[in-house]
Design a protein around this motif. Structure first.
Motif, PDB file in Angstrom:
ATOM      1  N   GLN A  25      40.747  41.330  38.458  1.00 46.32           N
ATOM      2  CA  GLN A  25      40.463  42.141  37.255  1.00 46.32           C
ATOM      3  C   GLN A  25      41.332  41.715  36.079  1.00 46.32           C
ATOM      4  OE1 GLN A  25      41.250  46.074  38.671  1.00 46.32           O
ATOM      5  NE2 GLN A  25      39.143  46.419  39.347  1.00 46.32           N
ATOM      6  N   ARG A  26      42.501  41.195  36.373  1.00 49.62           N
ATOM      7  CA  ARG A  26      43.423  40.761  35.313  1.00 49.62           C
ATOM      8  C   ARG A  26      43.163  39.311  34.890  1.00 49.62           C
ATOM      9  NH1 ARG A  26      45.484  44.953  37.871  1.00 49.62           N
ATOM     10  NH2 ARG A  26      47.143  46.197  36.918  1.00 49.62           N
ATOM     11  N   LEU A  60      52.138  45.276  40.245  1.00 49.10           N
ATOM     12  CA  LEU A  60      51.037  44.962  39.315  1.00 49.10           C
ATOM     13  C   LEU A  60      51.457  45.287  37.886  1.00 49.10           C
ATOM     14  CD1 LEU A  60      48.244  46.147  41.672  1.00 49.10           C
ATOM     15  CD2 LEU A  60      48.430  43.842  40.681  1.00 49.10           C
ATOM     16  N   ASP A 118      51.593  42.703  34.784  1.00 45.58           N
ATOM     17  CA  ASP A 118      50.991  42.932  33.458  1.00 45.58           C
ATOM     18  C   ASP A 118      51.987  42.586  32.363  1.00 45.58           C
ATOM     19  OD1 ASP A 118      48.562  43.745  34.423  1.00 45.58           O
ATOM     20  OD2 ASP A 118      49.086  45.878  34.453  1.00 45.58           O
ATOM     21  N   LEU A 142      52.166  38.903  31.948  1.00 45.62           N
ATOM     22  CA  LEU A 142      51.013  38.384  31.193  1.00 45.62           C
ATOM     23  C   LEU A 142      51.179  38.672  29.706  1.00 45.62           C
ATOM     24  CD1 LEU A 142      47.991  39.258  33.525  1.00 45.62           C
ATOM     25  CD2 LEU A 142      49.181  37.075  33.295  1.00 45.62           C
TER      26      LEU A 142
END
Ligand code: PEP
Ligand code: MN
Length: 329
Positions: free
Chosen positions: A120-121, A317, A321, A324
């Motif tokens: 999803q990322r 997660l 994030d 990223l």
């Protein structure tokens, strides 16, 4: 030795040079370039006499390659090798190739959760070990073939490419059949028979630097693979052992520009195994990108405190994030 052909050399002239190299008992390896072809002379024990080839039709010059690695050297291949896997590019000098996932496949629930979340990322290459090379024989050894089957399901469900480690000959075939990149870990960097097997593979190889290997040793290990016929090799700096004990290993950032200077192969960084602690993974990632790494391989776990291996260095997660965001910023 590298026999550089003239720009206008014909295919017949290249073939004749190769034949002549063979007649002298050496092994010719063509190195096609954008402008002209070269023929690398392998299998010689000492220096090769340039005069043997200089006067052949179509030959421009003969260059002595004194390094113990040849095919992975920039001397024989000045342009970067770009390894493209599952829509991710390593070594094109533009984007950053990202590989992320947990240290190991632990259970269906764990691997599906993290696989879905990373897909999803936008992560296209998913890592997780099915066969784990653990320092202690009593530590979790991975789910083996069951782990591979789960990875295959994750790939089909979420469309990610797979990166996993082969730790011996027996599981190399099994890993190769399922994954997009076969990883050879730090502990196997000088397992020469495994390197020869990797040289026969049709899959790209992620070759990690041994924990006490010099750059020259890393490149000679890569030479085993490339000289065996597989030019799709991605190198990985994952930290080396030093006197420093504030991190698990010492990420040798300088290895990245050094490798890029002497070799055309892409090199990525593994800040997770270098740091050993999750809170240093983001700063080390930024450092690796700053010195020119072609990509990152990062450990991410949905619940690091419950991980069966390398939990302390795994990003949640939420922290992934943040990584990223930092990489985009
Ligand atoms: C891994 O990537 O899970 C691993 C075992 O890494 P290394 O070989 O660098 O220790
Ligand atoms: Mn790990």
């Amino acid at each position: 030795m590298l026999i550089v052909m003239r720009q206008d050399a014909t295919a017949e002239q290249v073939a004749h040079v190769m034949e002549t190299v063979r007649e002298h008992g050496f092994d010719p390896k063509p190195v096609p370039g954008a402008e002209r072809t070269a023929v690398c002379v392998l299998g010689n024990r000492g220096p090769v006499e340039a005069a043997l080839f200089e006067s052949l039709a179509g030959v421009s010059e003969c260059i002595r390659v004194s390094k113990p690695y040849k095919l992975v050297s920039r001397d024989t291949h000045p342009k970067n090798t770009v390894v493209e896997v599952h829509g991710v590019s390593f070594g094109d000098g533009r984007g950053l190739g990202m590989i992320a996932g947990p240290c190991a496949v632990e259970s269906r629930d764990q691997i599906f959760r993290v696989g879905e979340a990373l897909a999803q990322r936008g992560v296209r290459l998913f890592r997780a070990g099915a066969f784990k090379p653990r320092t202690s024989p009593y530590a979790f050894q991975g789910l083996g073939e069951e782990g591979l089957a789960l990875l295959d399901e994750v790939r089909r469900q979420f469309g990610v490419g797979l990166v996993t480690e082969a730790i011996d000959h027996e599981n190399f075939d099994k890993v190769e059949a399922v994954v997009d990149i076969v990883q050879i870990g730090a502990r196997n960097m000088q397992n020469f028979s495994l390197l020869r097997r990797a040289g026969k593979s049709s899959k790209p190889i992620l070759l990690k630097r041994g924990m006490s290997a010099t750059i020259e040793e890393l490149l000679m290990a890569a030479e085993y693979i490339v000289s065996g016929g597989n030019s799709q090799v991605i190198l990985c700096e994952r930290g080396v052992r030093t006197f420093a004990d504030h991190t698990r290993n010492t990420l040798d950032l300088s290895s990245i520009p050094v490798v890029k200077q002497v070799s055309h192969l892409p090199i990525i960084a593994d800040p997770s195994h270098a740091a050993g602690k999750w809170d240093f993974v983001i700063p080390l990632s930024m450092g690796a990108v700053g010195v020119g790494a072609d990509g990152l391989i990062v450990e991410v776990h949905p619940e690091p405190e419950k991980a069966l291996s390398d939990g302390a260095q795994s990003l949640t997660l939420k922290n992934f994030d943040e990584l990223l965001r930092r990489l985009q910023g």
